[in-house]
Design an enzyme around this catalytic site. Structure first.
Site, PDB file in Angstrom:
ATOM      1  NE  ARG A  77      -8.544   1.377  11.085  1.00 53.17           N
ATOM      2  CZ  ARG A  77      -7.467   0.971  10.439  1.00 53.17           C
ATOM      3  NH1 ARG A  77      -6.925   1.736   9.505  1.00 53.17           N
ATOM      4  NH2 ARG A  77      -6.926  -0.202  10.708  1.00 53.17           N
ATOM      5  CG  ASP A  89      -6.403  -3.868  -3.395  1.00 50.64           C
ATOM      6  OD1 ASP A  89      -7.224  -2.971  -3.124  1.00 50.64           O
ATOM      7  OD2 ASP A  89      -5.178  -3.742  -3.195  1.00 50.64           O
ATOM      8  CB  SER A 148      -0.959  -0.031   1.186  1.00 47.49           C
ATOM      9  OG  SER A 148      -1.927   0.970   1.111  1.00 47.49           O
ATOM     10  CG  HIS A 167      -5.705  -2.148   0.163  1.00 47.00           C
ATOM     11  ND1 HIS A 167      -4.780  -2.192  -0.850  1.00 47.00           N
ATOM     12  CD2 HIS A 167      -5.203  -1.286   1.088  1.00 47.00           C
ATOM     13  CE1 HIS A 167      -3.776  -1.388  -0.568  1.00 47.00           C
ATOM     14  NE2 HIS A 167      -4.007  -0.834   0.606  1.00 47.00           N
ATOM     15  CG  ASP A 168      -7.062  -5.027   5.349  1.00 52.23           C
ATOM     16  OD1 ASP A 168      -6.298  -4.059   5.140  1.00 52.23           O
ATOM     17  OD2 ASP A 168      -7.931  -5.031   6.234  1.00 52.23           O
TER      18      ASP A 168
END
Length: 380
Positions: A225, A320, A155, A353-354
């Site tokens: 968040r 992602d 990232s 994405h994680d």
């Protein structure tokens, strides 16, 4: 070979103080600063086996191991770093560093400003990926590392690995850019701005100087968040984990938590607002927005990558959508067009994405295989 599940064990953070002023891309000068970092493994005799781990938005220097034997969670990439793991500390000397502007020990907005004896707050200068790379280069100098065997990051960390290869081409042998992009899309910038607005409009933010008021902009940071976390996951992943599960098994016809996904996001937001600094969040997301190495080359990424000497490994994940495989392929295409060495993998994953933080077997095997080659070349 050591057991693949072996940890680096008990670790300790270190601080490096720099008195030489650092000129920043925004035009400001940071007169002095501190970087907090951790190291794992041993530096070899010719200091050629060092790997730098660059963290993402909410990451930090604590990459592997634990501070105490009874600590519940290890460093954020402990699954990848340790004896016998893909980033093998029996073979590599690994360095993790908290970026400038951070809130985990390096100089940042919550640090005390020497000339005022008050937190920097709103007066802390804007940071860019290039600024971080320059500060990290000074840390490498301090550690006696002239050339990294690899610079690795996912990232925002991948952006730093890419910038390292441009700013200090002779000091990077390999760059591993994972789930990253050569610049943010308009949609990504939009997500970041909505997150920042949640913080900036929180009544407890006080223009960034909330420290003096004895409050924290928890509501804004919590919302930021929650929004960010949605974009780090995939629709399929959220569906498989939460679906439309109800906490009580029946509709309550109100605005409190009813669905499990709501409970999860609120928990993540609350936990994050207790451990992260709002000003750091603003700085990190803005650094993401500003990153665009092709900007000074008329938008030509191939030209921006002309100085590169490193061998690249670029990896993306099918689910992602925040940093989609298309963005990674842009980097690969520019490297190939410039005659650079690059390996590319697009990994099937439902983690969104994680995924770069997960332990999917194809991903772990990819990292292990690439870094095995790096280790063999060092030993040759």
């Amino acid at each position: 070979m050591a057991n693949t599940l072996q940890s680096v064990g008990i670790v300790a953070a270190q601080d490096a103080a720099f008195d030489l002023p650092l000129e920043l891309a925004c035009g400001a000068v940071l007169p002095a600063y501190r970087l907090r970092y951790e190291t794992y493994g041993e530096l070899n005799r010719d200091r050629s086996n060092a790997i730098l781990i660059c963290h993402a938005l909410s990451g930090h220097h604590h990459v592997a191991g634990r501070y105490r034997a009874d600590e519940k969670y290890p460093g954020w990439w402990d699954s990848m770093i340790g004896p016998g793991k893909p980033i093998d500390t029996d073979r590599f000397f690994v360095v993790g560093v908290n970026n400038l502007g951070g809130c985990h020990g390096s100089t940042g907005p919550s640090s005390i400003r020497p000339d005022t004896d008050q937190p920097w707050g709103s007066s802390f200068p804007m940071m860019t990926v290039t600024d971080w790379v320059h500060s990290q280069a000074r840390l490498a100098d301090l550690l006696g590392i002239e050339r990294w065997a690899a610079v690795v990051g996912g990232s925002l960390g991948g952006m730093q690995a890419l910038q390292w290869s441009i700013s200090y081409p002779a000091r990077v042998a390999n760059a591993l850019v994972i789930a990253s992009a050569p610049r943010l899309s308009a949609q990504n910038i939009a997500f970041n701005d909505v997150a920042r607005q949640a913080i900036l409009t929180d009544p407890d933010f006080h223009g960034g100087d909330f420290y003096a008021h004895g409050v924290l902009p928890r509501r804004g940071l919590r919302l930021a968040r929650m929004l960010g976390h949605i974009t780090y996951l995939s629709d399929d992943g959220m569906g498989a984990k939460f679906g439309r599960l109800l906490r009580s098994g029946a509709y309550q016809y109100g605005f409190d938590v009813e669905f499990e996904i709501e409970s999860y996001l609120r928990y993540q937001g609350d936990k994050f607002s207790d451990r992260f600094d709002a000003n750091t969040y603003l700085l990190m997301t803005k650094a993401l927005d500003y990153f665009d190495p092709a900007h000074d080359c008329g938008g030509d990424l191939r030209a921006a990558l002309e100085p590169v000497e490193a061998h690249f490994m670029v990896a993306s994940f099918t689910s992602d959508w925040r940093f989609s495989p298309v963005r990674s392929r842009e980097i690969v295409s520019a490297l190939i067009a410039g005659g650079k060495k690059v390996a590319y993998a697009e990994i099937e994953s439902s983690h969104g994405h994680d995924a770069f933080l997960m332990t999917d077997t194809p991903y772990v095997n990819l990292m292990r295989g690439y870094l095995d080659r790096v280790a063999r070349e060092l030993a040759a």
